[in-house]
Design an enzyme around this catalytic site. Sequence first.
Site, PDB file in Angstrom:
ATOM      1  CG  ASP A 139      -2.178   0.877   0.955  1.00 29.21           C
ATOM      2  OD1 ASP A 139      -2.106   1.774   0.090  1.00 29.21           O
ATOM      3  OD2 ASP A 139      -3.212   0.691   1.618  1.00 29.21           O
TER       4      ASP A 139
HETATM    5  O1  LIG Z   1      -2.152  10.480  -2.026  1.00 28.23           O
HETATM    6  N1  LIG Z   1      -1.989   9.909  -0.967  1.00 28.23           N
HETATM    7  O2  LIG Z   1      -1.272  10.438  -0.098  1.00 28.23           O
HETATM    8  C1  LIG Z   1      -2.622   8.709  -0.722  1.00 28.23           C
HETATM    9  C2  LIG Z   1      -2.324   7.987   0.411  1.00 28.23           C
HETATM   10  C3  LIG Z   1      -2.950   6.800   0.655  1.00 28.23           C
HETATM   11  C4  LIG Z   1      -3.863   6.320  -0.232  1.00 28.23           C
HETATM   12  O3  LIG Z   1      -4.532   5.163   0.085  1.00 28.23           O
HETATM   13  C5  LIG Z   1      -4.125   3.992  -0.308  1.00 28.23           C
HETATM   14  O4  LIG Z   1      -3.921   3.930  -1.720  1.00 28.23           O
HETATM   15  C6  LIG Z   1      -4.729   2.948  -2.295  1.00 28.23           C
HETATM   16  C7  LIG Z   1      -3.949   2.321  -3.382  1.00 28.23           C
HETATM   17  O5  LIG Z   1      -4.711   1.454  -4.112  1.00 28.23           O
HETATM   18  C8  LIG Z   1      -5.103   2.051  -1.150  1.00 28.23           C
HETATM   19  O6  LIG Z   1      -6.298   1.343  -1.324  1.00 28.23           O
HETATM   20  C9  LIG Z   1      -5.211   2.995  -0.045  1.00 28.23           C
HETATM   21  O7  LIG Z   1      -5.120   2.364   1.212  1.00 28.23           O
HETATM   22  C10 LIG Z   1      -4.186   7.018  -1.350  1.00 28.23           C
HETATM   23  C11 LIG Z   1      -3.558   8.226  -1.605  1.00 28.23           C
END
Ligand SMILES: O=[N+]([O-])c1ccc(O[C@@H]2O[C@@H](CO)[C@H](O)[C@H]2O)cc1
Length: 793
Positions: free
Chosen positions: A284
């Site tokens: 993740d």
């Molecule tokens: O832009 N960000 O900082 C950010 C951080 C975390 C995020 O969540 C994660 O990204 C997704 C990737 O598929 C997962 O399902 C989720 O848990 C999605 C975006």
Amino acid sequence: MPVNRGHLLTLLWAGSAYALFPDCVNGPLKNNTLCNTSASPAERARALVSLYTLEEKINATGSTAPGVPRLGIPPYEWWSEGLHGIAGPFTNFSDEGDYSYSTSFPQPILMGAAFDDELITAVATVISTEARAFNNANRTGLDFWTPNINPFRDPRWGRGQETPGEDPYHLSSYVHALIKGLQGDASDPYKRVVATCKHFAGYDVESWNGNLRYQFDAQISQQDLVEYYLPPFQSCARDSNVGAFMCSYNSVNGVPTCADPYLLQTILREHWGWTNEEQWVTSDCDAVQNIFLPHQWSSSREQAAADALIAGTDVNCGTYMPDHLPSAFAQGLVNETVLDQALVRQYSSLVRLGYFDAPENQPYRQLGFESVATNASQQLAYKAAVEGIVLLKNDGVLPLSLDSSTSLGLFGDWANATSDLLGNYAGISTYLHSPLWAAQQLNVTVNYAQGPGGQGDPTTGSWLSIWPAADASDVIIYVGGINNGVEAEGMDRGSIAWTGAQLDVIGQLAQQGKPMVVVQMGGGQIDSSPIANNPNISALLWGGYPGQDGGVAILDIITGKAAPAGRLPTTQYPASFINEVPMTDMSLRPGRSNPGRTYKWYNGTAVFEFGTGLHYTNFTASIKSNTSSSYAISDLMTICKDSNAKYPDLCSFGAPVQVEVTNTGKTTSDYVTLAYLAGNFGPAPHPKKSLVSYQRLFAINGGSSDTANLNLTLGSLARVDEKGNKVLYPGDYSLLIDNKPLTMLNFTLTGDQVILENWPQPPTNRTGKGVSGFEGYFVGGYGSDQKPVSIGY
Ligand SMILES: O=[N+]([O-])c1ccc(O[C@@H]2O[C@@H](CO)[C@H](O)[C@H]2O)cc1
């Protein structure tokens, strides 16, 4: 969402000297095994990786891979989303015209409520088709980090909306259907796209009482792990040939999942046989960083990067591995063989997508914008919404009969919903048809007022416009509930009651004594007992996040153009449930400080049970096939061994059970046939019942019948012991059709118990080598590489 990174990548691509795809016809590697289509994907990938320098290999471990210019390997973005339609952060929609929109389906929680696996395959096929069209236009990748199949265990979870619900059998079946549509058949020469089952495993706390997803340690018994948390992932890895997995932010039993060889190696690859070199694991986003901080599992940043790679994390969402592996290699914390393996997995997967092959012979490389948001896919989005919507209460007022003299009052936060219809991880939809828009298409007078403003707004100022509009209306429809303002990624709910002033307004509207319909929106359930118990409120529907045509689907059901047949995919608990058990208590069975979770274990009285769903007609059901009432376990195992089932738990338990369903009313309607198994066999305490099969039947006319063929497997009869073994136990079994139930079949299994699946036990003494006494400030999240002062940075 880091939209700026998406734009950056687009600029990188647009300004780059490289094509979107490598050129195996005229490029520098045209004579390399990489470009030999008769070699296996792994051979081709190995040939490429053998040409990389260590630095080039390390650079390839991040999710935004820069490529290798000297070899003609272009940059590649591993992170694309496709939860209910193609979506950001790296999918680049045009500002106008072609590629400025795509099809937005309902959130999985509502599609789950349809209990229609063929629908799910059809939806996923549209998503993969649209993904390919966008990819051909250099607007998205080929790897989609969907589905989210952590079971919706606790009603407070902010991301439960992304899942099909709370039941592990349902999720396993749903995800099998979904992967087929996203990836195509395993035997197809090219994959449509690669799907990613996430978040492996035990991830379902965002932020509760100071517990953040980045540091939460989920304490899960082997029994609960095998019985509840893992079945959807087993379905992905072992039974659906999914191309990718994502390990999660949290730890399970003390070990961060992205650094856990027990999860990533012993269970995923060895026990489930996910050994194909085309299959890879991503972390993740910045979960590798979290192995160091805040989990404090590894002693340094470079150790965390090495631990993740060695455990089996092949791609790092973010830049932590590219940033810290150089130092890890310099310190000898990891060797190149492990890195090569990760890269071979990545590139073999791209080979299976046709990434390196000439486009002419590939069906998906020809797709363009004419394949996006077609009439058929718009219709499918509408159908998915209709199929999922659940009728929870009806005193007979629905369906409404309207004529041109009817004056319809439409109120609530969601009545004129636009982007709320989609929920999170949404792209840009073709259109957004709100309930108000749909009502305005009818030949009636519409009186609209929003009512309570905002989710948490308890003030009365914004209600004022409601009263004259309600006075002028013959029928009142209130569309409200919750939205991403209170349930979201990074945000669990502090209450599962209706928010703000909504119940006050609904109560006052009901006092008018007019026919009144409430539509409860949102993914997590809210306690609607005040509505269910109010005799002045005629009907209650649940509408989830219904997607681009959600308003039309809701109005069509209310007016009888469509008949409701969805079933609740989660338990609707009373509001007091959240005071009875901490969200962080992962156990399912009732205990001293836990009333039990889900319809299987909850020992209180649900407001509406899992599987609830009324119709505009009545159904009866009878079980047609009843071959025997007693089975020797040894006979079942002999038949199983002689069958061609790959695993004992997948062996059929006799022929499919035939259930004849009769519509005894007048209205044509779909009917979801739910089959549960109950009985006091296996380890106590026993679940009240467990879903073991389902089938949606379509458009049964009044007075007519249809037959559901329900497959039962030995696995669906088995229960899980304390060590996690799946066991077939002797005892008395009851197969219940529907919640009430409408009919049932009793049978007995005799003889000695048999283990269908032996569960590999976790290693003992698993402790990290992290820095103790850490006092630094942890922010958490993608891209935040915090530098705590207390340990010398
Ligand atoms: O832009 N960000 O900082 C950010 C951080 C975390 C995020 O969540 C994660 O990204 C997704 C990737 O598929 C997962 O399902 C989720 O848990 C999605 C975006």
